[in-house]
Design a protein around this motif. Structure first.
Motif, PDB file in Angstrom:
ATOM      1  N   ILE A   1       9.891  32.842 -15.102  1.00 31.28           N
ATOM      2  CA  ILE A   1       9.155  31.671 -15.598  1.00 31.28           C
ATOM      3  C   ILE A   1       9.999  30.910 -16.614  1.00 31.28           C
ATOM      4  CG2 ILE A   1       7.158  30.921 -16.930  1.00 31.28           C
ATOM      5  CD1 ILE A   1       5.635  33.283 -15.634  1.00 31.28           C
ATOM      6  N   LYS A   2      10.674  31.633 -17.473  1.00 27.77           N
ATOM      7  CA  LYS A   2      11.530  30.969 -18.461  1.00 27.77           C
ATOM      8  C   LYS A   2      12.599  30.121 -17.773  1.00 27.77           C
ATOM      9  CE  LYS A   2      12.929  33.705 -21.925  1.00 27.77           C
ATOM     10  NZ  LYS A   2      13.213  35.036 -22.542  1.00 27.77           N
ATOM     11  N   LEU A   3      13.158  30.675 -16.693  1.00 34.47           N
ATOM     12  CA  LEU A   3      14.177  29.913 -15.962  1.00 34.47           C
ATOM     13  C   LEU A   3      13.579  28.684 -15.289  1.00 34.47           C
ATOM     14  CD1 LEU A   3      16.564  32.469 -14.221  1.00 34.47           C
ATOM     15  CD2 LEU A   3      17.200  30.564 -15.702  1.00 34.47           C
ATOM     16  N   MET A   4      12.423  28.867 -14.672  1.00 32.78           N
ATOM     17  CA  MET A   4      11.792  27.724 -14.007  1.00 32.78           C
ATOM     18  C   MET A   4      11.446  26.633 -15.012  1.00 32.78           C
ATOM     19  SD  MET A   4       9.516  28.723 -10.786  1.00 32.78           S
ATOM     20  CE  MET A   4       8.450  29.987 -11.363  1.00 32.78           C
ATOM     21  N   ASN A   5      11.116  27.084 -16.199  1.00 28.96           N
ATOM     22  CA  ASN A   5      10.789  26.156 -17.276  1.00 28.96           C
ATOM     23  C   ASN A   5      11.958  25.225 -17.601  1.00 28.96           C
ATOM     24  OD1 ASN A   5       9.325  25.080 -19.464  1.00 28.96           O
ATOM     25  ND2 ASN A   5      10.301  26.522 -20.864  1.00 28.96           N
ATOM     26  N   ASP A   6      13.166  25.687 -17.315  1.00 26.26           N
ATOM     27  CA  ASP A   6      14.360  24.889 -17.627  1.00 26.26           C
ATOM     28  C   ASP A   6      14.627  23.777 -16.618  1.00 26.26           C
ATOM     29  OD1 ASP A   6      14.901  26.462 -19.800  1.00 26.26           O
ATOM     30  OD2 ASP A   6      16.280  27.787 -18.729  1.00 26.26           O
ATOM     31  N   TYR A   7      14.010  23.865 -15.456  1.00 24.77           N
ATOM     32  CA  TYR A   7      14.397  22.974 -14.362  1.00 24.77           C
ATOM     33  C   TYR A   7      14.421  21.485 -14.730  1.00 24.77           C
ATOM     34  CZ  TYR A   7      14.667  21.216  -9.535  1.00 24.77           C
ATOM     35  OH  TYR A   7      15.043  20.564  -8.375  1.00 24.77           O
ATOM     36  N   PRO A   8      13.361  20.965 -15.372  1.00 25.25           N
ATOM     37  CA  PRO A   8      13.417  19.542 -15.711  1.00 25.25           C
ATOM     38  C   PRO A   8      14.596  19.171 -16.613  1.00 25.25           C
ATOM     39  CG  PRO A   8      11.198  20.395 -15.980  1.00 25.25           C
ATOM     40  CD  PRO A   8      12.082  21.576 -15.758  1.00 25.25           C
ATOM     41  N   SER A   9      14.902  20.015 -17.574  1.00 26.41           N
ATOM     42  CA  SER A   9      16.019  19.666 -18.464  1.00 26.41           C
ATOM     43  C   SER A   9      17.362  19.859 -17.766  1.00 26.41           C
ATOM     44  CB  SER A   9      15.953  20.460 -19.769  1.00 26.41           C
ATOM     45  OG  SER A   9      15.897  21.833 -19.508  1.00 26.41           O
ATOM     46  N   VAL A  10      17.399  20.757 -16.790  1.00 27.69           N
ATOM     47  CA  VAL A  10      18.622  20.912 -15.996  1.00 27.69           C
ATOM     48  C   VAL A  10      18.884  19.636 -15.190  1.00 27.69           C
ATOM     49  CG1 VAL A  10      19.605  22.116 -14.002  1.00 27.69           C
ATOM     50  CG2 VAL A  10      18.594  23.419 -15.859  1.00 27.69           C
ATOM     51  N   ILE A  11      17.823  19.085 -14.621  1.00 28.16           N
ATOM     52  CA  ILE A  11      17.968  17.839 -13.875  1.00 28.16           C
ATOM     53  C   ILE A  11      18.449  16.719 -14.785  1.00 28.16           C
ATOM     54  CG2 ILE A  11      16.656  16.011 -12.729  1.00 28.16           C
ATOM     55  CD1 ILE A  11      15.063  18.094 -11.291  1.00 28.16           C
ATOM     56  N   LYS A  12      17.895  16.692 -15.984  1.00 24.53           N
ATOM     57  CA  LYS A  12      18.286  15.661 -16.945  1.00 24.53           C
ATOM     58  C   LYS A  12      19.766  15.786 -17.305  1.00 24.53           C
ATOM     59  CE  LYS A  12      15.343  13.380 -19.937  1.00 24.53           C
ATOM     60  NZ  LYS A  12      14.117  13.496 -20.711  1.00 24.53           N
TER      61      LYS A  12
ATOM     62  N   LEU B   1      29.560  14.732  -3.217  1.00 24.76           N
ATOM     63  CA  LEU B   1      29.371  14.458  -4.636  1.00 24.76           C
ATOM     64  C   LEU B   1      28.554  13.179  -4.853  1.00 24.76           C
ATOM     65  CD1 LEU B   1      30.251  15.452  -7.409  1.00 24.76           C
ATOM     66  CD2 LEU B   1      32.306  14.059  -7.205  1.00 24.76           C
ATOM     67  N   GLY B   2      28.966  12.112  -4.201  1.00 23.95           N
ATOM     68  CA  GLY B   2      28.279  10.837  -4.377  1.00 23.95           C
ATOM     69  C   GLY B   2      26.832  10.915  -3.918  1.00 23.95           C
ATOM     70  N   TYR B   3      26.645  11.531  -2.773  1.00 21.89           N
ATOM     71  CA  TYR B   3      25.300  11.636  -2.222  1.00 21.89           C
ATOM     72  C   TYR B   3      24.413  12.458  -3.145  1.00 21.89           C
ATOM     73  CZ  TYR B   3      21.589  12.626   1.154  1.00 21.89           C
ATOM     74  OH  TYR B   3      20.374  12.726   1.785  1.00 21.89           O
ATOM     75  N   SER B   4      24.947  13.559  -3.646  1.00 26.30           N
ATOM     76  CA  SER B   4      24.175  14.423  -4.525  1.00 26.30           C
ATOM     77  C   SER B   4      23.868  13.743  -5.859  1.00 26.30           C
ATOM     78  CB  SER B   4      24.929  15.738  -4.765  1.00 26.30           C
ATOM     79  OG  SER B   4      24.244  16.525  -5.701  1.00 26.30           O
ATOM     80  N   VAL B   5      24.843  13.066  -6.414  1.00 32.32           N
ATOM     81  CA  VAL B   5      24.604  12.372  -7.682  1.00 32.32           C
ATOM     82  C   VAL B   5      23.531  11.299  -7.489  1.00 32.32           C
ATOM     83  CG1 VAL B   5      25.631  10.744  -9.327  1.00 32.32           C
ATOM     84  CG2 VAL B   5      26.810  12.870  -8.774  1.00 32.32           C
ATOM     85  N   ALA B   6      23.549  10.638  -6.349  1.00 32.21           N
ATOM     86  CA  ALA B   6      22.501   9.657  -6.062  1.00 32.21           C
ATOM     87  C   ALA B   6      21.130  10.341  -6.084  1.00 32.21           C
ATOM     88  CB  ALA B   6      22.745   9.004  -4.707  1.00 32.21           C
ATOM     89  N   ASN B   7      21.030  11.502  -5.454  1.00 29.07           N
ATOM     90  CA  ASN B   7      19.765  12.247  -5.464  1.00 29.07           C
ATOM     91  C   ASN B   7      19.362  12.635  -6.890  1.00 29.07           C
ATOM     92  OD1 ASN B   7      19.474  12.175  -2.719  1.00 29.07           O
ATOM     93  ND2 ASN B   7      20.344  14.204  -2.372  1.00 29.07           N
ATOM     94  N   ILE B   8      20.332  13.095  -7.646  1.00 31.29           N
ATOM     95  CA  ILE B   8      20.044  13.543  -9.009  1.00 31.29           C
ATOM     96  C   ILE B   8      19.574  12.373  -9.873  1.00 31.29           C
ATOM     97  CG2 ILE B   8      21.123  14.446 -11.113  1.00 31.29           C
ATOM     98  CD1 ILE B   8      22.893  16.172  -9.195  1.00 31.29           C
ATOM     99  N   LEU B   9      20.199  11.225  -9.688  1.00 31.39           N
ATOM    100  CA  LEU B   9      19.764  10.055 -10.460  1.00 31.39           C
ATOM    101  C   LEU B   9      18.343   9.653 -10.068  1.00 31.39           C
ATOM    102  CD1 LEU B   9      23.029   7.899 -10.541  1.00 31.39           C
ATOM    103  CD2 LEU B   9      22.051   9.292 -12.367  1.00 31.39           C
ATOM    104  N   LYS B  10      18.030   9.775  -8.785  1.00 32.89           N
ATOM    105  CA  LYS B  10      16.653   9.497  -8.354  1.00 32.89           C
ATOM    106  C   LYS B  10      15.693  10.460  -9.033  1.00 32.89           C
ATOM    107  CE  LYS B  10      17.685   7.883  -3.684  1.00 32.89           C
ATOM    108  NZ  LYS B  10      17.636   8.289  -2.267  1.00 32.89           N
ATOM    109  N   ALA B  11      16.062  11.723  -9.084  1.00 38.25           N
ATOM    110  CA  ALA B  11      15.202  12.734  -9.712  1.00 38.25           C
ATOM    111  C   ALA B  11      15.031  12.456 -11.193  1.00 38.25           C
ATOM    112  CB  ALA B  11      15.779  14.127  -9.493  1.00 38.25           C
ATOM    113  N   ASN B  12      15.970  11.715 -11.762  1.00 35.75           N
ATOM    114  CA  ASN B  12      15.853  11.327 -13.164  1.00 35.75           C
ATOM    115  C   ASN B  12      15.028  10.050 -13.329  1.00 35.75           C
ATOM    116  OD1 ASN B  12      17.443  12.927 -15.350  1.00 35.75           O
ATOM    117  ND2 ASN B  12      18.672  13.070 -13.499  1.00 35.75           N
ATOM    118  N   GLY B  13      14.465   9.593 -12.231  1.00 31.23           N
ATOM    119  CA  GLY B  13      13.547   8.468 -12.322  1.00 31.23           C
ATOM    120  C   GLY B  13      14.162   7.109 -12.065  1.00 31.23           C
TER     121      GLY B  13
END
Length: 638
Positions: free
Chosen positions: A558-569, A140-152
């Motif tokens: 394509i619609k699903l792929m379009n969601d990826y950035p907001s999913v990361i957010k 969990l911690g490791y993944s959240v760290a990655n996700i926060l990085k992906a959020n910039g």
RNA sequence: GGCUCCGUAGUUCAACUGGAUAGAAUGGCAGAUUUCGGCUCUGCUGGUUGGGGGUUCGAAUCCCUCCGGGGUCACCA
């Protein structure tokens, strides 16, 4: 892109003004994805506008739909179901969206936010090996760290190692008494397991001593002619009569059964082993060289063992903090706070934080004898981290939900001391894991050891893959790596796909099952895409296309792929890898559906063929990217 | 007991934080495809969202109450 949603919001407001001369706030406009069973791509909920339009929901939706179709080029059709206004967006638009995705580096990741966040996870005690609960914590911690990085954000991964205290003294005492010089080398045991073995041994011997001592007390009571003789006997056993708790006396007066007496905590504290452990703790604090050396030696065994586990888990840290280095700072800070009257002192010398302005009870920070408690050390650690990294904008503590109260108190105390960072601290609280047949209880020996579990899962992945996998052309080392990639991927995915806040039931059998919403299912999809692309290349097919006829399945992808950035957010906002996991599963399902029903390499129109290859390639990239956010690797072959 | 979190198909989990007919997976049943990798795909089955009340256009979601289950209320870590 989100631009379409924004555009619709803008046009809805404009339309309402135009149609009804009404002003509607942006927050009132809800755009959502159209549900599968209805026609359309995006949906506007019109209920909030009824007050403005003074018409029924259907009529309002109808008016608004007509206006927007007229004024937004990309909207090719609309329909109304009750209060829901569904818009179909043109294929050209979706194709354009895809072309942008395909040409974006690190698609889905956000630009640098300017923020630095510290993420703490793992934080073990050094007296025993890691267990299943630690696995959830680490992943969990490791993944959240990655996700926060992906959020910039910039991220610093850390842990606080609880390397001192009564728990490690227990292992040390038992090792001294019963260890006969055993070492990891001599025993072949992993260091953390060796030290854990003596922790268990300590508790086992302690239990014996508790029973013995209780029996002595009972015998003493029976033979003593009067109370005075009895107390004298107790003192000879090491009790100071004054310390014998009231309840032991009443229990003795009323009920002579061992069961009744044995519960008294003063019995445990007066065993020889506990006295030895307490003594050792004091010697440690005093800096006794022999104790310190033993402490260093045994802790090092544990660290070496942990390093192996971390490597298997695939987690790492940027900076380590040790309790033995921070607890003194905590004491200093409390002393300072006392001088500044942020804290108060009782007659017995103990120091307290007054939290009456919150709903929390007052909290002790230093005992009457001046020694520190857990909270003291946590205050020290927090302050030290901000001293070491002044650029920090926040800190995330990955710790189980049984400590929710503790963190509420910690944050309140830091706020009371007016540390400005106190508002940017977050307790990433996660639920406990239960086994299908009940809870994990260390006392009942139902704890699942982390190393054992990982080994077992990888072994199962091996069997599975040897039966069904495509292992041709891989050497032995590559195969071994693949087994652990699949086994651990499955395990990680299983633990991360559930909302962290919730408790979960861990079913070992099911995590080995490679069907359904599992890591290997997703890994397989990725491998198959790579295989497809390789085959296409060998056949000389191009991925360049110009004009294509996009079908409904492709558009859904394509619609699903379009969601990826907001999913990361969203995942970053909620600190939830589960959102990434479930999104990826949806994407894979959609792709498999497409793959099953649409010809790719056999497609005669070369433009369409090229487009489908390009689409597949990009789906593969999103799968890989998303899985890496979970700490799960994906293979090209399996 | 006080505070707190939770209760959703047989089972394990979702539900964009108040939106449409509560969705997946798994299990069971019935099929497809014999290949662009069968670790695939399509159907069917399965629910009074623990019970009851309330708030409103609309509730799994918010409020109250009851039932059931965690966690926590340490001079332990």
């Amino acid at each position: 892109m989100r631009t379409m949603e924004n555009k619709l919001i803008e046009k809805v407001i404009e339309g309402l003004t135009h149609l009804y001369d009404a002003k509607v706030d942006v927050k009132q406009v809800q755009i959502q994805k159209t549900r599968k069973d209805f026609e359309g791509d995006l949906t506007v909920v019109v209920f909030p506008f009824l007050r403005a339009s003074k018409k029924g929901p259907e009529q309002t939706a109808e008016d608004l739909g007509a206006y927007i179709k007229e004024n937004v080029a990309e909207v090719v059709a609309y329909n109304v179901v009750k209060g829901f206004l569904n818009f179909s967006i043109s294929k050209v638009y979706w194709l354009d969206v895809f072309n942008q995705i395909a040409t974006t580096e690190n698609y889905g990741f956000h630009a640098f936010s300017g923020k630095t966040i510290m993420v703490e996870y793992c934080s073990p005690n050094t007296n025993k090996p890691l267990h299943l609960g630690h696995l959830r914590n680490n992943f969990l911690g490791y993944s959240v760290a990655n996700i926060l990085k992906a959020n910039g954000h910039k991220v610093i991964k850390t842990q606080i190692i609880n390397d001192r205290g009564i728990h490690i003294c227990k292992s040390m005492i038992a090792w001294q008494k019963f260890g006969e010089g055993e070492t990891p080398e001599s025993s072949g045991l992993k260091g953390d397991h060796l030290v854990g073995k003596y922790y268990v041994r300590f508790n086992k011997e302690l239990k014996k001593q508790v029973v013995e001592l209780t029996e002595k007390i009972v015998a003493l009571k029976q033979s003593a002619e009067n109370r005075g003789v009895f107390y004298e006997g107790l003192e000879n056993l090491g009790f100071s009569a004054a310390n014998v708790k009231l309840d032991i006396k009443t229990a003795l007066d009323n009920d002579l059964s061992i069961d009744a007496i044995i519960k008294d905590p003063s019995i445990t504290l007066n065993t020889e082993l506990m006295r030895n452990a307490q003594k050792m703790l004091l010697d440690w604090e005093a800096g006794d060289e022999g104790v310190r050396n033993l402490w260093k030696k045994m802790n090092q065994w544990v660290y070496d063992g942990f390093d192996v586990s971390f490597k298997t888990m695939g987690v790492d840290f940027d900076e380590l903090y040790y309790e033995s280095n921070t607890y003194l700072l905590g004491k200093d800070i409390v002393a300072e706070g006392l001088a500044k009257k942020e804290f108060y002192q009782k007659e017995d010398g103990s120091v307290w934080a007054d939290l009456s302005h919150t709903k929390l009870d007052d909290k002790i920070l230093l005992r009457g004898d001046g020694t520190s408690v857990y909270m003291t050390q946590d205050i020290g650690t927090a302050v030290k981290r901000y001293n070491d990294y002044p650029q920090l904008n926040g800190m995330v503590y990955t710790v189980g939900n049984e400590q929710e109260h503790h963190f509420k108190v910690l944050f309140s105390i830091l706020k009371k001391c007016e540390y400005k960072f106190s508002d940017e601290l977050h307790h990433l609280s996660y639920g406990m894991i239960e086994l299908p047949d009940g809870k994990m209880k260390s006392r009942e020996g139902t704890v699942v050891d982390a190393d054992d579990l990982m080994e077992m899962i990888v072994a199962d992945a091996k069997t599975m893959t040897q039966e069904r996998g495509h292992l041709d052309g891989m050497n032995e080392a590559e195969r071994e790596e693949l087994y652990s990639l699949i086994g651990l991927g499955g395990l990680k995915y299983f633990l991360l796909k559930v909302d962290p806040k919730k408790g979960m039931i861990f079913n070992p059998a099911e995590s080995i099952d490679l069907n359904g919403n599992t890591g290997p299912f997703i890994q397989y999809a990725h491998a198959r895409i790579q295989s497809l692309l390789a085959k296409a290349e060998s056949l000389g097919f191009s991925k360049q296309y110009d004009v294509v006829e996009m079908n409904a399945k492709e558009q859904e992808i394509i619609k699903l792929m379009n969601d990826y950035p907001s999913v990361i957010k969203e995942a970053g906002k909620l600190y939830s890898p589960a959102i990434i996991a479930n999104y990826t599963f949806d994407l894979v399902k959609e792709f498999n559906n497409f793959y099953q029903t649409v010809d790719i390499l056999r497609e005669e129109n070369k433009q369409n063929l090229a487009f489908r290859l390009c689409l597949s390639e990009n789906v593969g990239e999103v799968i890989k990217s998303a899985m890496l956010l979970l700490g799960v690797n994906v293979p090209d072959k399996m």
